[in-house]
Design a protein around this motif. Structure first.
Motif, PDB file in Angstrom:
ATOM      1  N   CYS A 349      20.199  18.124  35.421  1.00 27.10           N
ATOM      2  CA  CYS A 349      20.772  17.023  34.637  1.00 27.10           C
ATOM      3  C   CYS A 349      19.752  16.391  33.708  1.00 27.10           C
ATOM      4  O   CYS A 349      20.115  15.731  32.728  1.00 27.10           O
ATOM      5  N   SER A 350      18.465  16.608  33.962  1.00 21.14           N
ATOM      6  CA  SER A 350      17.431  15.995  33.115  1.00 21.14           C
ATOM      7  C   SER A 350      17.372  16.615  31.734  1.00 21.14           C
ATOM      8  O   SER A 350      16.754  16.046  30.830  1.00 21.14           O
ATOM      9  N   GLN A 351      18.010  17.787  31.540  1.00 21.35           N
ATOM     10  CA  GLN A 351      18.005  18.446  30.240  1.00 21.35           C
ATOM     11  C   GLN A 351      19.125  17.956  29.327  1.00 21.35           C
ATOM     12  O   GLN A 351      19.190  18.352  28.161  1.00 21.35           O
ATOM     13  N   GLN A 352      20.013  17.108  29.826  1.00 20.62           N
ATOM     14  CA  GLN A 352      21.086  16.577  29.000  1.00 20.62           C
ATOM     15  C   GLN A 352      20.543  15.585  27.974  1.00 20.62           C
ATOM     16  O   GLN A 352      19.612  14.818  28.276  1.00 20.62           O
ATOM     17  N   PRO A 353      21.083  15.577  26.742  1.00 22.58           N
ATOM     18  CA  PRO A 353      20.672  14.560  25.768  1.00 22.58           C
ATOM     19  C   PRO A 353      20.911  13.154  26.322  1.00 22.58           C
ATOM     20  O   PRO A 353      21.948  12.874  26.918  1.00 22.58           O
ATOM     21  N   GLY A 354      19.948  12.270  26.126  1.00 22.69           N
ATOM     22  CA  GLY A 354      20.072  10.900  26.594  1.00 22.69           C
ATOM     23  C   GLY A 354      19.827  10.715  28.072  1.00 22.69           C
ATOM     24  O   GLY A 354      20.143   9.650  28.626  1.00 22.69           O
ATOM     25  N   SER A 355      19.246  11.713  28.745  1.00 21.82           N
ATOM     26  CA  SER A 355      19.078  11.664  30.195  1.00 21.82           C
ATOM     27  C   SER A 355      17.662  11.245  30.582  1.00 21.82           C
ATOM     28  O   SER A 355      16.692  11.560  29.894  1.00 21.82           O
ATOM     29  N   THR A 356      17.564  10.532  31.706  1.00 24.03           N
ATOM     30  CA  THR A 356      16.276  10.196  32.300  1.00 24.03           C
ATOM     31  C   THR A 356      16.440  10.164  33.810  1.00 24.03           C
ATOM     32  O   THR A 356      17.520   9.845  34.327  1.00 24.03           O
ATOM     33  N   THR A 357      15.384  10.508  34.517  1.00 21.43           N
ATOM     34  CA  THR A 357      15.415  10.415  35.975  1.00 21.43           C
ATOM     35  C   THR A 357      14.881   9.066  36.455  1.00 21.43           C
ATOM     36  O   THR A 357      14.868   8.805  37.652  1.00 21.43           O
ATOM     37  N   ARG A 358      14.455   8.228  35.535  1.00 25.00           N
ATOM     38  CA  ARG A 358      13.983   6.887  35.881  1.00 25.00           C
ATOM     39  C   ARG A 358      15.149   5.908  35.804  1.00 25.00           C
ATOM     40  O   ARG A 358      15.835   5.819  34.789  1.00 25.00           O
ATOM     41  N   LYS A 359      15.357   5.174  36.886  1.00 22.74           N
ATOM     42  CA  LYS A 359      16.464   4.224  36.919  1.00 22.74           C
ATOM     43  C   LYS A 359      16.229   3.119  35.880  1.00 22.74           C
ATOM     44  O   LYS A 359      15.164   2.483  35.867  1.00 22.74           O
ATOM     45  N   PRO A 360      17.200   2.870  34.974  1.00 22.33           N
ATOM     46  CA  PRO A 360      17.007   1.818  33.961  1.00 22.33           C
ATOM     47  C   PRO A 360      16.853   0.443  34.615  1.00 22.33           C
ATOM     48  O   PRO A 360      17.384   0.187  35.695  1.00 22.33           O
ATOM     49  N   ASP A 361      16.140  -0.436  33.925  1.00 20.12           N
ATOM     50  CA  ASP A 361      15.923  -1.789  34.447  1.00 20.12           C
ATOM     51  C   ASP A 361      17.224  -2.542  34.638  1.00 20.12           C
ATOM     52  O   ASP A 361      17.330  -3.397  35.525  1.00 20.12           O
ATOM     53  N   PHE A 362      18.252  -2.256  33.811  1.00 22.93           N
ATOM     54  CA  PHE A 362      19.502  -2.988  33.891  1.00 22.93           C
ATOM     55  C   PHE A 362      20.441  -2.443  34.970  1.00 22.93           C
ATOM     56  O   PHE A 362      21.503  -3.026  35.222  1.00 22.93           O
ATOM     57  N   TRP A 363      20.073  -1.325  35.613  1.00 21.12           N
ATOM     58  CA  TRP A 363      20.993  -0.675  36.550  1.00 21.12           C
ATOM     59  C   TRP A 363      21.144  -1.530  37.810  1.00 21.12           C
ATOM     60  O   TRP A 363      20.166  -1.960  38.412  1.00 21.12           O
ATOM     61  N   GLU A 364      22.388  -1.744  38.241  1.00 24.51           N
ATOM     62  CA  GLU A 364      22.659  -2.615  39.385  1.00 24.51           C
ATOM     63  C   GLU A 364      22.965  -1.842  40.667  1.00 24.51           C
ATOM     64  O   GLU A 364      22.922  -2.426  41.753  1.00 24.51           O
ATOM     65  N   GLY A 365      23.334  -0.585  40.562  1.00 24.61           N
ATOM     66  CA  GLY A 365      23.745   0.161  41.745  1.00 24.61           C
ATOM     67  C   GLY A 365      22.577   0.532  42.644  1.00 24.61           C
ATOM     68  O   GLY A 365      21.432   0.494  42.265  1.00 24.61           O
TER      69      GLY A 365
END
Length: 365
Positions: A349-365
């Motif tokens: 999934c890391s090869q998808q455009p717009g993908s990151t394995t780092r959880k965004p700061d705004f992520w609540e889950g």
């Protein structure tokens, strides 16, 4: 094959080719050497200027080439100028330093850009005033809805969707008019790729994939059409429910201030894009740019717009409560040695455009 049958086939082929006439397409006037300039000055922390410049496609392969430029310049109403650096083939961008830069990005100030093309054309926008946003935050929510679409048989299908809604302040400081706003959106969803693929070099991972929303829909709000100081349940994006909601989903909206001329431009653009072909709809015309050719005021080959915004950002998290199944992991299948599933995202999934394995700061889950 009998000789008579062979001759009949040849004559049939000749009759088909004889019907193939050359069709000349009339290229709309002004697009033979048309140029598109899309500029956006955003006041924020930090403030940023992005300008994209390209040829307009006119069915000629040459129009896919790059626009050769001498300079791209930002100008404020006091006459200060800054040349903007090219960052990509079509992108000029600058992130402002409030101390070092000669131009300060402030509310109620006016700005314009100048684009000098290598062939001698010089395009300049009108001055655009940067208005502040209304005080207060936007509150988002969603409700379940349906979206209708046509299948390949011409049948109308209703599919489950999520409709996002905004409650937002619209009262402008020191003004008798309410705010006029533009909204843009993107989505970020969590996806865990396959843990069942029997390949030593493939490991399961969690990705956060960010993609734009509303490619064919523009959300603008005229606060003067509302009573009071707040717009309630203003409809934003409607998104089909699918696997993207299975592991958590964040809807992000950027609220941008518009001055009256910019609001008029985006209103006409929205009207042009979203026409349904009804009898009493306004007649479609060219959406007027705020750029002119300084050396030829009759030049109509420039398209696009330069705007100056105040902007804020609102994130809204949708937990995985809609009952959607995950896309991954999938059982191994023999599609290819590299990825034995029909969905490559399930292998990496890391090869998808717009993908990151780092959880965004705004992520609540």
């Amino acid at each position: 094959m009998k000789p008579g049958n062979f001759i009949l086939i040849i004559l049939s082929l000749l009759s088909l080719t004889a019907c193939l006439d050359t069709i000349d397409l009339d290229v709309p006037k002004g697009t033979e050497e048309g140029i598109v300039i899309r500029g956006e000055l955003i006041k924020g922390d930090p403030s940023i200027l992005r300008i994209r410049i390209s040829n307009i496609f006119n069915f000629d392969l040459k129009s896919l080439g790059l626009v050769l430029l001498d300079a791209v310049t930002l100008i404020d109403e006091a006459g200060n100028e800054m040349e903007i650096e090219q960052r990509e083939s079509t992108l000029f961008q600058h992130i402002f330093d409030p101390v070092a830069d000669p131009i300060k990005i402030e509310h109620y100030q006016k700005y314009k850009i100048r684009v000098a093309v290598e062939d001698g054309r010089v395009y300049e926008s009108s001055f655009e005033e940067l208005l502040p946003l209304p005080a207060g935050e936007t509150q988002l929510k969603y409700e379940l809805s349906t979206r209708e679409s046509l299948n390949d048989k011409g049948e109308i299908l209703s599919k489950p969707a999520v409709q996002f809604l905004a409650n937002t302040p619209i009262e402008m400081p020191n003004s008798d008019n309410n705010a006029q706003l533009l909204w843009t959106a993107e989505r970020t969803y969590q996806l865990t790729d396959s843990a069942l693929v029997n390949i030593p070099t493939v490991y399961s991972k969690v990705c956060y994939i960010t993609v734009n929303v509303d490619f064919d829909n523009i959300h603008i709000l005229d606060g003067n059409a509302f009573e009071g100081d707040e717009a309630i349940n203003f409809p934003l994006s409607q998104v089909l429910i699918n696997y993207e909601f299975a592991e958590g989903y964040t809807y992000t909206v950027y609220r941008k201030s518009l001055n009256p001329t910019a609001f008029r431009y985006w209103s006409r653009t929205k009207q042009s894009i979203e026409r349904q072909g009804f009898l009493f709809e306004p007649v479609v015309g060219r959406v007027q740019s705020n750029f002119t050719n300084l050396n030829d005021d009759k030049d109509n080959s420039v398209f696009g717009y330069f705007t100056a915004h105040d902007q804020d950002t609102t994130h809204f998290y949708v937990p995985p409560v809609l009952g959607e199944e995950r896309l991954c992991p999938l059982p191994p299948r023999r599609f290819s040695p590299e990825c034995p599933t029909p969905f490559p995202v399930c292998c990496d999934c890391s090869q998808q455009p717009g993908s990151t394995t780092r959880k965004p700061d705004f992520w609540e889950g």
